[in-house]
Design a protein around this motif. Structure first.
Motif, mmCIF file in Angstrom:
data_model
loop_
_atom_site.group_PDB
_atom_site.id
_atom_site.type_symbol
_atom_site.label_atom_id
_atom_site.label_comp_id
_atom_site.label_asym_id
_atom_site.label_seq_id
_atom_site.Cartn_x
_atom_site.Cartn_y
_atom_site.Cartn_z
ATOM 1 N N LYS A 29 5.456 4.428 -2.026
ATOM 2 C CA LYS A 29 5.783 4.617 -3.313
ATOM 3 C C LYS A 29 5.885 2.864 -3.899
ATOM 4 O O LYS A 29 5.881 2.681 -4.768
ATOM 5 C CB LYS A 29 6.729 5.218 -3.863
ATOM 6 N N ASP A 30 6.344 2.277 -2.773
ATOM 7 C CA ASP A 30 6.599 0.591 -3.279
ATOM 8 C C ASP A 30 5.384 0.096 -3.227
ATOM 9 O O ASP A 30 5.066 -1.069 -3.499
ATOM 10 C CB ASP A 30 7.756 0.202 -2.182
ATOM 11 N N CYS A 31 4.154 0.652 -2.807
ATOM 12 C CA CYS A 31 2.896 -0.276 -2.501
ATOM 13 C C CYS A 31 1.696 0.504 -3.265
ATOM 14 O O CYS A 31 0.989 1.145 -2.671
ATOM 15 C CB CYS A 31 2.435 -0.301 -1.291
ATOM 16 N N SER A 32 1.788 0.183 -4.636
ATOM 17 C CA SER A 32 0.956 0.522 -5.543
ATOM 18 C C SER A 32 0.007 -0.591 -6.100
ATOM 19 O O SER A 32 0.686 -1.442 -6.785
ATOM 20 C CB SER A 32 1.230 1.542 -6.658
ATOM 21 N N GLY A 138 2.862 1.690 -10.184
ATOM 22 C CA GLY A 138 4.021 2.330 -9.148
ATOM 23 C C GLY A 138 4.473 3.525 -9.477
ATOM 24 O O GLY A 138 4.549 4.246 -8.683
ATOM 25 N N GLN A 139 4.450 3.707 -10.978
ATOM 26 C CA GLN A 139 4.992 4.988 -11.228
ATOM 27 C C GLN A 139 3.921 6.103 -10.955
ATOM 28 O O GLN A 139 3.965 7.112 -10.619
ATOM 29 C CB GLN A 139 5.252 5.085 -12.939
ATOM 30 N N VAL A 140 2.469 5.897 -11.242
ATOM 31 C CA VAL A 140 1.310 6.291 -11.009
ATOM 32 C C VAL A 140 1.200 7.049 -9.395
ATOM 33 O O VAL A 140 1.114 8.040 -9.033
ATOM 34 C CB VAL A 140 0.171 5.988 -11.506
ATOM 35 N N GLY A 141 1.763 6.023 -8.478
ATOM 36 C CA GLY A 141 1.634 6.010 -7.142
ATOM 37 C C GLY A 141 2.766 6.884 -6.577
ATOM 38 O O GLY A 141 2.449 7.940 -5.943
ATOM 39 N N GLU A 142 3.669 7.116 -7.427
ATOM 40 C CA GLU A 142 4.678 7.854 -7.274
ATOM 41 C C GLU A 142 4.436 9.467 -7.444
ATOM 42 O O GLU A 142 4.646 10.321 -6.803
ATOM 43 C CB GLU A 142 6.172 7.606 -7.874
ATOM 44 N N CYS A 163 -1.208 1.594 1.181
ATOM 45 C CA CYS A 163 -1.262 1.352 -0.246
ATOM 46 C C CYS A 163 -2.109 2.521 -0.944
ATOM 47 O O CYS A 163 -2.773 2.815 -0.478
ATOM 48 C CB CYS A 163 -1.385 0.133 -0.599
ATOM 49 N N VAL A 164 -1.581 2.525 -2.261
ATOM 50 C CA VAL A 164 -2.655 3.372 -3.043
ATOM 51 C C VAL A 164 -3.275 2.558 -4.323
ATOM 52 O O VAL A 164 -2.502 1.508 -4.580
ATOM 53 C CB VAL A 164 -1.953 4.559 -3.745
ATOM 54 N N PRO A 192 -5.711 6.683 -2.175
ATOM 55 C CA PRO A 192 -5.147 5.810 -1.047
ATOM 56 C C PRO A 192 -6.218 4.539 -0.728
ATOM 57 O O PRO A 192 -7.198 4.840 -1.329
ATOM 58 C CB PRO A 192 -5.409 6.823 0.281
ATOM 59 N N LYS A 193 -5.630 3.338 -0.767
ATOM 60 C CA LYS A 193 -6.406 2.205 -0.897
ATOM 61 C C LYS A 193 -7.519 2.541 0.138
ATOM 62 O O LYS A 193 -7.518 2.579 1.402
ATOM 63 C CB LYS A 193 -5.778 0.837 -0.533
ATOM 64 N N ASN A 194 -8.887 1.999 -0.612
ATOM 65 C CA ASN A 194 -10.104 2.105 0.486
ATOM 66 C C ASN A 194 -10.326 3.449 1.017
ATOM 67 O O ASN A 194 -11.123 3.542 1.984
ATOM 68 C CB ASN A 194 -10.172 0.959 1.512
ATOM 69 N N GLN A 195 -10.206 4.703 0.417
ATOM 70 C CA GLN A 195 -10.335 5.770 0.656
ATOM 71 C C GLN A 195 -10.784 6.684 -0.503
ATOM 72 O O GLN A 195 -10.389 6.487 -1.635
ATOM 73 C CB GLN A 195 -8.958 6.384 1.244
ATOM 74 N N GLU A 196 -11.744 7.571 -0.298
ATOM 75 C CA GLU A 196 -12.591 8.342 -1.156
ATOM 76 C C GLU A 196 -11.315 9.551 -1.552
ATOM 77 O O GLU A 196 -11.393 9.805 -2.917
ATOM 78 C CB GLU A 196 -13.776 8.771 -0.861
#
Length: 220
Positions: A29-32, A138-142, A163-164, A192-196
């Motif tokens: 959640k800290d990495c969006s 960050g909120q959207v990631g949570e 990360c997302v 997720p980062k770099n994932q479909e």
């Protein structure tokens, strides 16, 4: 009234431009990361882009709000009289408004011997909504991790290790409903980062899940 859709895609994309506010050592959640995909970031070669631009100009079609995502050119043989072949060019695009992607607006333009033949899908009428989000990446990631916990808990640990990416744009809540008028809302697409997969869409102002997809398909 918005509709919550959970689907268990296909969706695109290269030439993605990341604007990072990240902490790689602390995923979850800290990495969006806010993600921007400009309308000019066509996911095709420069030669294909030039060809498509020429087609649109020649046929007086406005392509300023269109991002090209697929191009197919082939010779097509007719099987009825008079028998002949013709040059078929088919362009798949994503539509933008106010400089932001409309996540539900993918259209097809077909050309026959260089002339416009037909269009599959309706162009957006645009929106007066502004381009300022209520939520942060960050909120959207949570919210995304909460959806995974609820619908796809087996993937939670994998997602928390990375990360997302969160892209802000617009979503037509009436997409796919026959004869329903367009209803654009400000929205986010997160994955997720770099994932479909998995990915989800959220309505921005309501912080509400619109659609979740983990890529799993069951065929019977």
């Amino acid at each position: 009234m918005s509709r919550l859709r959970i689907l268990l895609p296909p969706i695109l994309g290269s030439f993605l431009v990341f604007s990072c506010a990240k902490q790689e050592e602390r995923p979850g959640k800290d990495c969006s990361e806010p993600l921007t995909v400009p309308v000019s970031a066509h996911s095709l070669s420069s030669s294909d882009v030039a060809t498509i631009n020429s087609l649109f100009v020649r046929n007086r079609l406005d392509s300023r709000n269109l991002r090209y995502v697929r191009y197919v050119r082939e010779s097509v043989q007719t099987f009825f009289s008079p028998y002949a072949s013709f040059d078929s060019q088919v362009v798949t695009v994503e539509e933008y408004t106010n400089g932001l992607r409309i996540f539900t607006a993918q259209l097809i333009f077909a050309f026959k011997n260089g002339s416009f033949n037909f269009q599959n899908g309706q162009l957006s009428s645009g929106t007066s909504l502004n381009t300022t989000p209520t939520l942060s990446a960050g909120q959207v990631g949570e919210l995304f991790q909460a959806a995974i916990t609820e619908f796809d808990a087996g993937r939670l640990k994998d997602v928390q290790r990375q990360c997302v990416s969160a892209e802000f744009g617009y979503y037509n809540l009436n997409a796919g409903i026959s004869n329903a008028p367009e209803k654009l809302v400000k929205a986010w697409r997160v994955s997720p980062k770099n994932q479909e997969y998995p990915f989800a869409y959220y309505q921005d102002e309501a912080a509400q899940l619109i659609y979740y997809d983990n890529g799993i398909r069951t065929f019977r």
